[in-house]
Design a protein around this motif. Sequence first.
Motif, PDB file in Angstrom:
ATOM      1  N   LEU A 145       0.610  -1.248  -0.175  1.00  0.00           N
ATOM      2  CA  LEU A 145      -0.042   0.134  -0.031  1.00  0.00           C
ATOM      3  C   LEU A 145       0.825   1.162   0.092  1.00  0.00           C
ATOM      4  O   LEU A 145       0.523   2.242  -0.664  1.00  0.00           O
ATOM      5  N   LEU A 146       1.971   1.237   0.738  1.00  0.00           N
ATOM      6  CA  LEU A 146       2.733   2.449   0.790  1.00  0.00           C
ATOM      7  C   LEU A 146       3.499   2.574  -0.510  1.00  0.00           C
ATOM      8  O   LEU A 146       3.856   3.674  -1.145  1.00  0.00           O
ATOM      9  N   THR A 147       3.915   1.505  -1.348  1.00  0.00           N
ATOM     10  CA  THR A 147       4.353   1.766  -2.473  1.00  0.00           C
ATOM     11  C   THR A 147       3.474   2.278  -3.547  1.00  0.00           C
ATOM     12  O   THR A 147       3.976   3.129  -4.314  1.00  0.00           O
ATOM     13  N   GLU A 148       2.348   1.746  -3.382  1.00  0.00           N
ATOM     14  CA  GLU A 148       1.301   2.498  -4.344  1.00  0.00           C
ATOM     15  C   GLU A 148       0.897   3.776  -3.848  1.00  0.00           C
ATOM     16  O   GLU A 148       0.842   4.719  -4.882  1.00  0.00           O
ATOM     17  N   ALA A 149       0.940   4.120  -2.921  1.00  0.00           N
ATOM     18  CA  ALA A 149       0.888   5.573  -2.279  1.00  0.00           C
ATOM     19  C   ALA A 149       1.953   6.417  -2.842  1.00  0.00           C
ATOM     20  O   ALA A 149       1.740   7.646  -3.301  1.00  0.00           O
ATOM     21  N   LEU A 150       3.002   5.944  -2.790  1.00  0.00           N
ATOM     22  CA  LEU A 150       4.125   6.825  -3.100  1.00  0.00           C
ATOM     23  C   LEU A 150       4.346   6.995  -4.466  1.00  0.00           C
ATOM     24  O   LEU A 150       4.786   8.115  -5.146  1.00  0.00           O
ATOM     25  N   ALA A 151       3.848   5.714  -5.449  1.00  0.00           N
ATOM     26  CA  ALA A 151       4.023   6.043  -6.853  1.00  0.00           C
ATOM     27  C   ALA A 151       2.752   7.208  -7.302  1.00  0.00           C
ATOM     28  O   ALA A 151       3.051   7.975  -8.178  1.00  0.00           O
ATOM     29  N   ALA A 152       1.801   6.954  -6.569  1.00  0.00           N
ATOM     30  CA  ALA A 152       0.567   7.904  -6.712  1.00  0.00           C
ATOM     31  C   ALA A 152       0.930   9.446  -6.474  1.00  0.00           C
ATOM     32  O   ALA A 152       0.900  10.263  -7.397  1.00  0.00           O
ATOM     33  N   LEU A 153       1.704   9.362  -5.368  1.00  0.00           N
ATOM     34  CA  LEU A 153       2.105  10.939  -5.148  1.00  0.00           C
ATOM     35  C   LEU A 153       3.201  11.665  -6.182  1.00  0.00           C
ATOM     36  O   LEU A 153       3.219  12.777  -6.509  1.00  0.00           O
ATOM     37  N   SER A 154       4.141  10.423  -6.645  1.00  0.00           N
ATOM     38  CA  SER A 154       5.127  10.938  -7.714  1.00  0.00           C
ATOM     39  C   SER A 154       4.504  11.359  -9.107  1.00  0.00           C
ATOM     40  O   SER A 154       5.195  12.079  -9.706  1.00  0.00           O
TER      41      SER A 154
END
Length: 391
Positions: A70-79
């Motif tokens: 979930l953190l990986t997906e969240a950071l990708a969305a932020l980037s």
Amino acid sequence: MYRPTEDHPFPVPDPARVDPGVLTALLARHGWRRRGGPQGRYARWTPPGGTGSTSLLVPAATDYPDSVDLLTEALAALSRSAAPSAREVLVGLALPSDEVRWERDTPDEGSGATLWTAQERLRAAARALLVAGALGTYGRAGYYGARHKRQAEALLDQVLVGPAPAGRRLTAYVPVRAGRGTVAGLQRALHAARDATDYQRATGGMEAYEAAVELGVCHELTEALISLVRGAEGVRISLAWSPAEGPPPGCPARPEPVEFTPGDLPALQQAAQRYVRDEPSLAVRVTGTVVRMRRDRPDGPGAVRLRVLAGADVAQVRVGLGEEDYRIAGHAHLLGLPVRVTGRLESRGGFRRITGARDVTPVQVDEAERDRLLKSLQENLDHFEEACGGE
């Protein structure tokens, strides 16, 4: 200060090292809104200004099986997000840093050239304010001039700085390890400058500015504030501590923003001038290497420039010498030796000149340092011979 570009954007942190608590604190700080019911194992966050197409599902802790995913997906969305707040969150995660934010209320003039000028003015003033905060970590003075300037400016090599849209807003991310003392000192100094300005405007007295020196207010800080306020209808400076580190001892958890307006300019200008006028000269005994010599004729007095090795908190000083002391300095330079000189470091000119110089004496150094100095002399011999003969 480091500015991100398309080739070198803000870094994306390793999801396995991200603390969900720090991520949620940064999201809340930068205007993201938590959606859904009571606090549970997960929370959904949407960007400021509406739900939009981006939303983040953030776990409450890292001990759930899907937390890293979930953190990986969240950071990708932020980037991928175009929202400025997304970049600010990523920086706060990648670099444990305190944030300093400047906001200038300026007229909307619209011209491209004007906007470029406003951005550069804001960046220059913000840089000067951070340098003033860093100077306060080396001791208290109403006017620093060249003292400690090189060390203070070195801090800015580690500071990340965001965009400055229309010259109205700018955020600097100051690493906790290198710059926590600078930001904490700046927080105290800004509030002291605000209080001193209020006192001067109410009473006409400058006593509060004199007392504020012990809290980090100085010529350099007041000049930076003048530059920020001039041409604006108002300026707001706010600080926020790194969520991963928390506030430093003795500082409020959520510092109140500090605001200045054009009505504060006369008081700030008077204080800036007073700090320069009142800062005394210093008795010093400086050791340095001669890097330049000059006199108007083959004999008589002259002046030398020293690269300071010890005895003063400046990089170089100019020293006026009598004929005998000038000769000693020249011979020491030809032998690859530094000299020691006693005098007064003058505040006029920014503490770059020693007056009343006496007792010029060559100083012995170890062989390695002497060889290095001689090599430097040989590389610049033509310039040195020209300078010795006058210009």
